[in-house]
Design an enzyme around this catalytic site. Structure first.
Site, PDB file in Angstrom:
ATOM      1  N   ILE A  88      76.283 -11.282-105.414  1.00 51.04           N
ATOM      2  CA  ILE A  88      76.513 -11.149-103.979  1.00 51.04           C
ATOM      3  C   ILE A  88      75.773 -12.255-103.245  1.00 51.04           C
ATOM      4  CG2 ILE A  88      76.971  -8.684-104.036  1.00 51.04           C
ATOM      5  CD1 ILE A  88      74.129  -8.130-103.342  1.00 51.04           C
ATOM      6  N   CYS A  89      76.405 -12.731-102.182  1.00 45.15           N
ATOM      7  CA  CYS A  89      75.857 -13.836-101.406  1.00 45.15           C
ATOM      8  C   CYS A  89      75.021 -13.275-100.263  1.00 45.15           C
ATOM      9  CB  CYS A  89      76.998 -14.698-100.854  1.00 45.15           C
ATOM     10  SG  CYS A  89      76.439 -16.154 -99.951  1.00 45.15           S
ATOM     11  N   LEU A  90      73.716 -13.305-100.460  1.00 42.48           N
ATOM     12  CA  LEU A  90      72.790 -12.806 -99.447  1.00 42.48           C
ATOM     13  C   LEU A  90      71.802 -13.891 -99.056  1.00 42.48           C
ATOM     14  CD1 LEU A  90      71.990  -9.360-101.053  1.00 42.48           C
ATOM     15  CD2 LEU A  90      73.234  -9.680 -98.929  1.00 42.48           C
ATOM     16  N   HIS A  96      71.358 -18.859-101.481  1.00 46.09           N
ATOM     17  CA  HIS A  96      70.742 -19.534-100.328  1.00 46.09           C
ATOM     18  C   HIS A  96      69.231 -19.639-100.542  1.00 46.09           C
ATOM     19  CE1 HIS A  96      74.428 -19.519 -97.936  1.00 46.09           C
ATOM     20  NE2 HIS A  96      74.653 -18.349 -98.500  1.00 46.09           N
ATOM     21  N   LEU A 186      74.655 -10.969 -95.369  1.00 51.13           N
ATOM     22  CA  LEU A 186      75.642 -11.692 -96.145  1.00 51.13           C
ATOM     23  C   LEU A 186      75.959 -12.989 -95.432  1.00 51.13           C
ATOM     24  CD1 LEU A 186      78.131  -8.909 -97.259  1.00 51.13           C
ATOM     25  CD2 LEU A 186      76.640 -10.252 -98.686  1.00 51.13           C
TER      26      LEU A 186
END
Length: 295
Positions: A88-90, A96, A186
């Site tokens: 998951i892109c958090l 990041h 997100l």
């Protein structure tokens, strides 16, 4: 070697902290054969969340440079919020690294992820926007999930956590303070040609925060730089000025003098007329005496 030793000490410290200070809403621990792979279990947010009652299992991969670099997270249990077995892109994940802070840890990140489950996915990487009824069904079904990797059931893990919390006198509040509230989210993937700078059509002033519609700041004009004087009202125009300049006073005096009639000479009195006649008589007598002597 020194850097790797520091990383291992940090991992062991976090694992010991989670074990000695348990919480009924989440659990995480490294695998016995690999300290850099963790499995976690979190309870769904409380009512009225559609995830209430759910038990969600996932895994964490720690980089060799942890905690200088962030971990990556993925859910293994279907939830309708995160895609199963996809990172998951958090803002606190490996997608990041620029937003990660080494002071954060695994427990802190899991608390934030749990509280973030009720937010909108918005089409970001690893996010899903299933209807609430689907999420409720998946929450009920998640209690049956058993992980093949760690060989434990998600529900059994949290039941054991609750038991340990009672033994240690820790209240089961089903809530835990989120130290990353407002710092986790997100991240929407950047589109081609997109920029993170504010557009030219709308910018934000640094002090007031008000939006200014302007492509570029225009130089100030002379009229704008001058002081704006108030327009006099009709009543103010009708009232005579209380003070006037010296030139105005002189001009008014001249006009007043021109308007006054000429001064008439005073009338001759009777006494003045008698004196004039006497002087004339004496002059005539003197003239006659001179004429007689000449003759």
């Amino acid at each position: 070697m020194a850097a790797k030793g520091t990383t291992i000490k940090r991992i062991l410290k976090e694992a010991a902290e989670i074990t000695t200070n348990p919480t009924p809403d989440l659990h995480a621990a490294p695998l016995e054969e690999n300290l850099f792979e963790w499995h976690f279990t979190v309870r769904g947010p409380p009512e009225p969340s559609p995830f209430a009652g759910g038990v969600y299992h996932g895994r964490i991969i720690l980089p060799p440079a942890y905690p200088l670099r962030p971990p990556s997270f993925r859910f293994l249990t279907p939830s309708g919020r995160f895609e199963p077995n996809r990172e998951i892109c958090l803002s606190i994940s490996g997608h990041h690294e620029e937003t990660w802070q080494p002071a954060w840890g695994i427990r802190t990140a899991l608390v934030a992820i749990r509280s973030f489950m009720d937010t909108d996915a918005g089409g970001q990487v690893g996010g899903m926007s299933a209807p609430d009824n689907v999420r409720k069904q998946l929450a009920e079904k998640s209690r049956e999930y058993s992980c093949a990797g760690c060989g434990k059931g998600a529900l059994a893990i949290l039941e054991e956590q609750e038991k340990r919390c009672k033994e240690l006198g820790i209240e089961t509040t089903n809530e835990e303070e989120n130290p990353l509230l407002g710092k986790i989210g997100l991240i929407e993937p950047k589109k081609e040609g997109a920029t993170t700078e504010p557009s030219a059509a709308t910018s934000t002033t640094p002090r007031t925060g008000e939006a200014v519609s302007s492509s570029s700041p225009s130089p100030p004009t002379v009229a704008a730089a001058q002081e704006v004087k108030p327009t006099p009202t009709t009543q103010q125009l009708q009232q005579p000025p209380t003070q006037s300049s010296p030139q105005t006073q002189t001009h008014s005096a001249i006009q007043t003098q021109q308007r006054q009639p000429p001064v008439q000479p005073p009338a001759t009195t009777t006494t003045d007329a008698w004196i004039d006649k006497a002087i004339i008589g004496i002059v005539i007598a003197l003239v006659l005496m001179i004429l007689r002597r000449i003759a």
